[in-house]
Design a protein around this motif. Structure first.
Motif, mmCIF file in Angstrom:
data_model
loop_
_atom_site.group_PDB
_atom_site.id
_atom_site.type_symbol
_atom_site.label_atom_id
_atom_site.label_comp_id
_atom_site.label_asym_id
_atom_site.label_seq_id
_atom_site.Cartn_x
_atom_site.Cartn_y
_atom_site.Cartn_z
ATOM 1 N N UNK A 65 2.310 -7.284 -5.346
ATOM 2 C CA UNK A 65 2.923 -8.416 -6.035
ATOM 3 C C UNK A 65 3.197 -9.571 -5.077
ATOM 4 N N UNK A 66 3.671 -9.240 -3.858
ATOM 5 C CA UNK A 66 3.938 -10.290 -2.876
ATOM 6 C C UNK A 66 2.656 -11.030 -2.517
ATOM 7 N N UNK A 67 1.555 -10.279 -2.369
ATOM 8 C CA UNK A 67 0.273 -10.927 -2.091
ATOM 9 C C UNK A 67 -0.146 -11.812 -3.254
ATOM 10 N N UNK A 68 0.050 -11.285 -4.486
ATOM 11 C CA UNK A 68 -0.332 -12.060 -5.664
ATOM 12 C C UNK A 68 0.485 -13.342 -5.769
ATOM 13 N N UNK A 69 1.804 -13.218 -5.516
ATOM 14 C CA UNK A 69 2.660 -14.402 -5.583
ATOM 15 C C UNK A 69 2.274 -15.406 -4.498
ATOM 16 N N UNK B 131 8.214 -12.947 0.957
ATOM 17 C CA UNK B 131 8.027 -11.786 1.825
ATOM 18 C C UNK B 131 9.358 -11.214 2.312
ATOM 19 N N UNK B 132 10.353 -12.074 2.478
ATOM 20 C CA UNK B 132 11.687 -11.543 2.784
ATOM 21 C C UNK B 132 12.214 -10.713 1.619
ATOM 22 N N UNK B 133 11.988 -11.222 0.402
ATOM 23 C CA UNK B 133 12.419 -10.477 -0.783
ATOM 24 C C UNK B 133 11.679 -9.156 -0.895
ATOM 25 N N UNK B 134 10.360 -9.167 -0.552
ATOM 26 C CA UNK B 134 9.570 -7.932 -0.623
ATOM 27 C C UNK B 134 10.108 -6.892 0.365
ATOM 28 N N UNK B 135 10.357 -7.329 1.612
ATOM 29 C CA UNK B 135 10.886 -6.383 2.614
ATOM 30 C C UNK B 135 12.289 -5.902 2.238
ATOM 31 N N UNK B 136 13.081 -6.790 1.682
ATOM 32 C CA UNK B 136 14.416 -6.383 1.228
ATOM 33 C C UNK B 136 14.312 -5.329 0.125
ATOM 34 N N UNK B 137 13.408 -5.564 -0.835
ATOM 35 C CA UNK B 137 13.249 -4.620 -1.945
ATOM 36 C C UNK B 137 12.734 -3.278 -1.449
ATOM 37 N N UNK C 128 5.990 0.857 -3.115
ATOM 38 C CA UNK C 128 5.663 -0.006 -1.977
ATOM 39 C C UNK C 128 4.314 -0.694 -2.177
ATOM 40 N N UNK C 129 3.337 0.063 -2.686
ATOM 41 C CA UNK C 129 2.031 -0.550 -2.943
ATOM 42 C C UNK C 129 2.142 -1.658 -3.989
ATOM 43 N N UNK C 130 2.987 -1.400 -5.009
ATOM 44 C CA UNK C 130 3.156 -2.408 -6.063
ATOM 45 C C UNK C 130 3.826 -3.662 -5.519
ATOM 46 N N UNK C 131 4.903 -3.478 -4.724
ATOM 47 C CA UNK C 131 5.639 -4.621 -4.187
ATOM 48 C C UNK C 131 4.759 -5.457 -3.268
ATOM 49 N N UNK C 132 4.042 -4.778 -2.383
ATOM 50 C CA UNK C 132 3.174 -5.528 -1.469
ATOM 51 C C UNK C 132 2.083 -6.248 -2.250
ATOM 52 N N UNK D 275 11.863 18.075 0.123
ATOM 53 C CA UNK D 275 11.146 17.515 1.264
ATOM 54 C C UNK D 275 11.133 15.999 1.172
ATOM 55 N N UNK D 276 11.239 15.360 2.327
ATOM 56 C CA UNK D 276 11.255 13.901 2.364
ATOM 57 C C UNK D 276 9.973 13.335 1.783
ATOM 58 N N UNK D 277 8.897 14.049 1.947
ATOM 59 C CA UNK D 277 7.621 13.585 1.399
ATOM 60 C C UNK D 277 7.662 13.552 -0.124
ATOM 61 N N UNK D 278 8.259 14.607 -0.746
ATOM 62 C CA UNK D 278 8.383 14.631 -2.208
ATOM 63 C C UNK D 278 9.335 13.542 -2.691
ATOM 64 N N UNK D 279 10.439 13.372 -1.942
ATOM 65 C CA UNK D 279 11.433 12.377 -2.348
ATOM 66 C C UNK D 279 10.846 10.970 -2.339
ATOM 67 N N UNK D 280 10.030 10.676 -1.337
ATOM 68 C CA UNK D 280 9.528 9.314 -1.162
ATOM 69 C C UNK D 280 8.183 9.059 -1.829
ATOM 70 N N UNK D 281 7.653 10.053 -2.542
ATOM 71 C CA UNK D 281 6.370 9.833 -3.236
ATOM 72 C C UNK D 281 6.426 8.639 -4.184
ATOM 73 N N UNK D 282 7.459 8.522 -5.063
ATOM 74 C CA UNK D 282 7.514 7.320 -5.916
ATOM 75 C C UNK D 282 7.746 6.043 -5.112
ATOM 76 N N UNK D 283 8.411 6.176 -3.942
ATOM 77 C CA UNK D 283 8.618 4.987 -3.105
ATOM 78 C C UNK D 283 7.293 4.452 -2.588
ATOM 79 N N UNK D 284 6.393 5.363 -2.203
ATOM 80 C CA UNK D 284 5.099 4.915 -1.698
ATOM 81 C C UNK D 284 4.322 4.159 -2.776
ATOM 82 N N UNK D 285 4.427 4.647 -4.018
ATOM 83 C CA UNK D 285 3.783 3.939 -5.127
ATOM 84 C C UNK D 285 4.434 2.570 -5.320
#
Length: 665
Positions: free
Chosen positions: A285-289, A24-30, A279-283, A267-277
């Motif tokens: 994966x962290x749950x799966x691990x 979870x530290x690695x997930x938050x860092x990523x 973020x869902x993947x990282x979280x 727009x910050x929303x457009x810039x962070x759209x791939x980040x939101x995706x």
């Protein structure tokens, strides 16, 4: 069967807890890194786009300026002829949409491509007229704020230069450009979403904007970093837009010569759209691990009950193995020996377990014959390291040492050392009884010796008779052709026999007849070169040595024989001639003689067979040879404690290096 105790269970719980915390530290860092990364990418992207926008606009302004400079000197007051001139001239920049007007020195509209010549509109209060009027004789290009045209009724950007008569101010030439001319560049930048592109004067007025809204033109921006007095030429920043309140990542680029800044924002929303995706993947994966880690905990706990059984099975396998094993712990003390090793050497388990590797080496050496004694683990490691460094390989597991025991069976054992990075086992000695294989090899060598000895006398006779027949009276051409062939083939057979005898003698005596002494390798090589019957024009020789101390412990005659064989091969396998280079080199405590030619070379598969008896790289039969030369070389060098390294490429030549131990170390 033993069961895992509570201590191991507690250790497993601690390990799993540490793993979960780390995950979870690695997930938050990523997530933090990814968020910053997308913002940084947007800052770089918008800055680059702003610079591209600025360079495009600079080019547009330059073309407009060239157009103005071309036509302003032709204004004579004749409305009709000037209108025709503009129509003809604007064909050169037909990709720009603009209107042309002339304001006389009184500020009255004297000409407009949109107005009638009778219109006398007063433009004396326009910014661009005042700027040039107040500048006197100064001649510069001026870009005004956007304004609504009195004649056209449309928004435009005024690009102007003064008109002079003689050296006196005589009016202003005005070229009106639609702001869309600049805003349309957004299509080339492929801006989308809530992205904006703005052209802003240093005074803060919006001159053009994408997406276009008339209400935005002329709006004055405040608080933007690029409007500050000491703002750098380019940069990026985050800010809520002055017009729509949307938070954006902006990049800007300034053109000081025009007093204009070019701004691109996402727009910050457009810039962070791939980040939101992401973020869902990282979280996810962290749950799966985390779930997998918990499952692994239960699996490991259950596996511990079977681990002891596996350990017992491995112990039985090692006990039943015909090969010997000696394992050392991380302090290099004997940790385990199997029954096969004890049976081979006659050592007792209680007397061996716990011994330091040095004492163990001495005990094993005491069981060996002096001429084939165990060299010790330190010597084995040193040899392995030298071979890996010189051959540039990460593995030297093909190296084996043969030792001969002094027991009544006179057993011959093959010893191999493998090092380990494991905490429990640092190294393992592997012993294999090769007495039978050694005996078979010895029998083969003896057979070759006897066979060669029996063949030598008749072959020598054939050789002698062929020389006599060369002197008899026959048809000259036929006689010499036949007899020279017999002579050549007989000579070849004699060479085979001689080399077979040399090889058998070397193998049988195992270096016991070597006269070992300290010799200077450079002097030995030079003596071989001096005695070499070589056509210097066809095969020029080059000898180099940068080694300060080239002293080795060797038999000079045998070493000369090995080097001569290598040089003869360099000549034979360079049928077209070419430079033969001899060099004395040093590497990690070893010193070698490298012989390089520019001959036919070999493939990787052929290199592996170098040293096999009777094997030759040339299969055409055009190059004479026995196929035993390199076998003899390899035997001589190995008996000196060295080895032969071969590097070759087809049609590029071969380098053979004879490596020996340097006495300078």
């Amino acid at each position: 069967m033993k069961r895992p105790n509570s201590t191991i269970s507690k250790q497993l719980v601690m390990i799993i807890s540490i793993i979960l915390i780390f995950v979870w530290l690695a997930a938050f860092y990523e997530l933090n890194r990814s968020h910053k990364s997308y913002i940084n990418e947007a800052e770089v992207r918008t800055s680059v786009q702003a610079q591209v926008f600025a360079e495009y606009s600079r080019s547009t302004f330059k073309r407009i300026n060239e157009f103005i400079l071309d036509i302003r000197t032709r204004w004579t007051g004749d409305w009709e002829s000037f209108s025709v001139l503009i129509q003809q001239t604007r064909e050169n920049i037909d990709d720009l949409t603009f209107q042309v007007s002339v304001i006389d020195k009184e500020g009255i509209l004297a000409f407009s491509s949109l107005a009638k010549s009778t219109d006398r509109t007063d433009l004396s209060q326009r910014e661009h007229f005042k700027v040039h009027l107040d500048a006197g004789n100064a001649d510069r290009l001026f870009v005004s704020r956007p304004l609504m045209g009195k004649v056209s009724g449309k928004w435009s950007i005024q690009v102007t230069r003064p008109i002079f008569k003689g050296k006196q101010f005589n009016g202003v030439l005005v070229l009106s450009v639609n702001p869309d001319q600049f805003a349309s560049f957004a299509g080339k930048l492929r801006l989308g979403g809530e992205s904006v592109m703005t052209l802003v004067r240093d005074t803060g007025e919006v001159m053009a904007r994408y997406p276009f809204t008339e209400t935005s033109l002329g709006t004055i921006f405040t608080g933007s970093p690029y409007l500050e007095a000491n703002a750098p030429t380019s940069g990026s920043y985050r800010q809520n837009s002055n017009l729509d309140g949307i938070e954006r990542v902006f990049g800007y680029y300034k053109l000081p010569e025009y007093g204009i800044s070019f701004v691109v924002g996402e727009s910050l929303n457009d810039v962070l759209t791939p980040y939101f995706v992401h973020r869902r993947i990282i979280i996810g994966m962290a749950l799966a691990v985390s779930v997998m880690s918990i499952l692994v905990f239960f699996i490991l706990f259950r596996s511990l009950t079977a681990l002891e059984d596996v350990r017992q099975q491995l112990k039985i396998i090692f006990q039943l193995s015909p090969d010997g094993f000696v394992a050392f712990d991380h302090e290099r003390r004997v940790k385990y020996v199997n029954p096969a090793f004890l049976s081979m050497t006659g050592l007792e388990e209680d007397a061996v377990i716990g011994l330091d590797e040095v004492i163990f080496s001495r005990q094993l050496a005491s069981k060996c014959k002096e001429q084939a004694c165990f060299s010790g683990l330190e010597a084995l490691r040193s040899t392995l390291a030298q071979r890996m460094n010189i051959n540039h390989r990460n593995d030297a597991s093909d190296y084996r040492q043969l030792i001969e025991l002094s027991d009544k069976e006179q057993s011959v054992l093959e010893v191999c050392l493998r090092e380990s990075d494991a905490e429990a086992v640092s190294q393992i000695l592997f012993f294999r009884n090769v007495t039978r294989e050694t005996e078979v090899d010895r029998m083969k060598s003896e057979f070759l010796a006897h066979a060669a000895h029996e063949l030598r006398t008749p072959m020598a006779s054939i050789y002698g008779f062929s020389e006599l027949l060369l002197e008899m009276d026959f048809d000259e051409a036929t006689r010499r052709d036949v007899l020279e062939t017999i002579h050549r083939q007989t000579h070849w057979l004699v060479d085979i026999i001689n080399e077979l005898l040399d090889l058998a003698r070397i193998e049988a005596r195992q270096g016991k007849d070597f006269t070992i002494q300290d010799i200077d390798l450079k002097s030995l090589v030079q003596s071989v070169i001096d005695d070499l019957p070589l056509d210097g024009e066809r095969w020029p020789l080059e000898f180099n040595s940068d080694v300060a101390n080239g002293t080795v412990h060797a038999d000079p005659a045998k070493l000369k024989q090995a080097l001569l064989n290598v040089l003869n091969n360099a000549q034979k396998y360079s049928p077209s001639g070419g430079l033969i280079r001899i060099e004395i080199v040093a590497n990690h405590g070893s010193i070698g003689v490298a012989v390089s030619d520019q001959g036919i070379g070999m493939t990787g598969d052929q290199i592996k067979r170098v040293g096999e008896r009777f094997w030759r790289a040339d299969t055409s039969g055009k190059i004479p040879g026995t196929g035993l030369g390199m076998t003899i070389v390899r035997e001589i060098i190995q008996l000196h404690g060295g080895f032969v390294d071969v590097v070759s490429k087809p049609n590029l030549g071969t380098t053979v290096t004879l490596w020996l131990t340097s006495l300078s170390e």
